[in-house]
Write an enzyme that holds these catalytic residues in place. Structure first.
Site, PDB file in Angstrom:
ATOM      1  N   LYS A  15       0.851  -1.206   0.000  1.00 21.24           N
ATOM      2  CA  LYS A  15       0.000   0.000   0.000  1.00 21.24           C
ATOM      3  C   LYS A  15       0.880   1.247   0.000  1.00 21.24           C
ATOM      4  CE  LYS A  15      -3.588  -2.798   2.025  1.00 21.24           C
ATOM      5  NZ  LYS A  15      -4.791  -2.886   2.842  1.00 21.24           N
ATOM      6  N   SER A 216      -6.527  -9.077   6.725  1.00 22.19           N
ATOM      7  CA  SER A 216      -6.003  -9.387   8.056  1.00 22.19           C
ATOM      8  C   SER A 216      -5.404 -10.789   8.152  1.00 22.19           C
ATOM      9  CB  SER A 216      -7.084  -9.174   9.129  1.00 22.19           C
ATOM     10  OG  SER A 216      -7.513  -7.824   9.128  1.00 22.19           O
TER      11      SER A 216
HETATM   12  P1  13P Z   1      -4.456  -6.269   5.671  1.00 24.07           P
HETATM   13  O1  13P Z   1      -3.680  -7.563   5.579  1.00 24.07           O
HETATM   14  O2  13P Z   1      -3.669  -5.145   6.282  1.00 24.07           O
HETATM   15  O3  13P Z   1      -5.803  -6.464   6.284  1.00 24.07           O
HETATM   16  O4  13P Z   1      -4.706  -5.810   4.160  1.00 24.07           O
HETATM   17  C1  13P Z   1      -5.205  -6.746   3.263  1.00 24.07           C
HETATM   18  C2  13P Z   1      -5.145  -6.155   1.923  1.00 24.07           C
HETATM   19  O5  13P Z   1      -5.851  -5.213   1.617  1.00 24.07           O
HETATM   20  C3  13P Z   1      -4.199  -6.722   0.964  1.00 24.07           C
HETATM   21  O6  13P Z   1      -4.405  -6.226  -0.308  1.00 24.07           O
END
Ligand code: 13P
Length: 256
Positions: A15, A216
């Site tokens: 991200k 998650s």
């Molecule tokens: P998290 O693992 O932080 O919940 O994010 C999942 C995600 O959006 C992967 O693209």
């Protein structure tokens, strides 16, 4: 997952995290941990980190992905990045239609479909994200929502290209919330995605497609999720930013 037919893909989605020195340091930490893992290991990183990440992972078994791609080849699209630009850097994967892009950046199934076609045409492996909102699950329309997304996102994409496409099932209510779908919930929807692919294409094509779970996923819950027949890997946000946790997930996929 069905190891006889599919190889697990564990992909980090970083991200909007990490500067270039931080990206290099994290990849240097991950590299030796996953060096012998017999699964596909991918790090999808911000555009600004791509060149650094590709250099840092050269000669290793880590593949690098981007987090988005535009659907036009070139032109007046200020701020956008084309598939050819990514391929020229050495990028192999690209995340498309993540729920954060659908939610905050007006991404639609139509643009997801166009981006997926552009990525495939350039030789990138798309990781197409689908998933229901919490209220859609509460209204018991998860099946319709997911089947609709699959049909629209993959519209007019031939079977041989779908086989190169990764589908990530990411229930929106489980992303970054610490709430994970149970392994049974993940399996149920991943199986539904495969059944939808079998209807749209054929059973052989459906069996060839890698379907990841995301939301998650962490060092504690990965083994159970990855033990399910139709969960062929993970798309991991928060836990992919910690080398030890990411490695635990990779090793769980090796054993899953
Ligand atoms: P998290 O693992 O932080 O919940 O994010 C999942 C995600 O959006 C992967 O693209």
């Amino acid at each position: 997952m069905k190891k006889s037919v599919r190889k697990a893909i564990i992909a980090g989605n970083w991200k909007m995290n990490k500067t270039r020195p931080e990206a290099k340091a994290l990849l240097e930490e991950i590299k030796p941990l996953v060096a012998n893992a017999d699964v596909e290991v991918v790090a999808c990183v911000p555009f600004t980190n791509l060149e650094t990440a590709i250099a840092a992972t050269e000669g290793s078994n880590i593949k690098i992905g981007a987090e988005n791609v535009h659907f036009e080849k070139s032109g007046a699209y200020t701020g956008e990045i084309s598939a050819d630009m990514l391929v020229e850097l050495g990028v192999e994967y690209v995340v498309i239609g993540h729920s954060e892009r659908r939610q905050y950046f007006a991404e639609t199934d139509e643009t997801v479909n166009k981006r997926t076609k552009a990525a495939l045409a350039a030789g990138l492996k798309p990781i197409v994200c689908v998933g229901e909102l919490l209220w859609e699950r509460e209204c018991s329309i998860t099946e319709e929502v997911i089947a609709r997304q699959i049909k629209l996102d993959l519209y007019d994409i031939p079977a041989e290209d779908v086989k190169k496409t990764v589908i990530a099932y990411e229930p929106v209510w489980a992303i970054g919330t610490g709430k994970t779908a149970t392994a049974d919930q993940a399996e149920e929807v991943c199986a539904l995605i495969r059944a939808t692919l079998a209807k749209l294409y054929d059973e052989e094509t459906a069996q060839a497609v890698t379907i990841q779970y995301g939301g998650s996923m962490n060092a504690g819950n990965c083994a159970e999720l990855l033990s399910k027949e139709n969960v062929d890997g993970g798309l991991i946000g928060g836990a992919s930013l910690k080398a030890a946790d990411f490695n635990t997930i990779v090793q769980a996929a090796v054993n899953g």
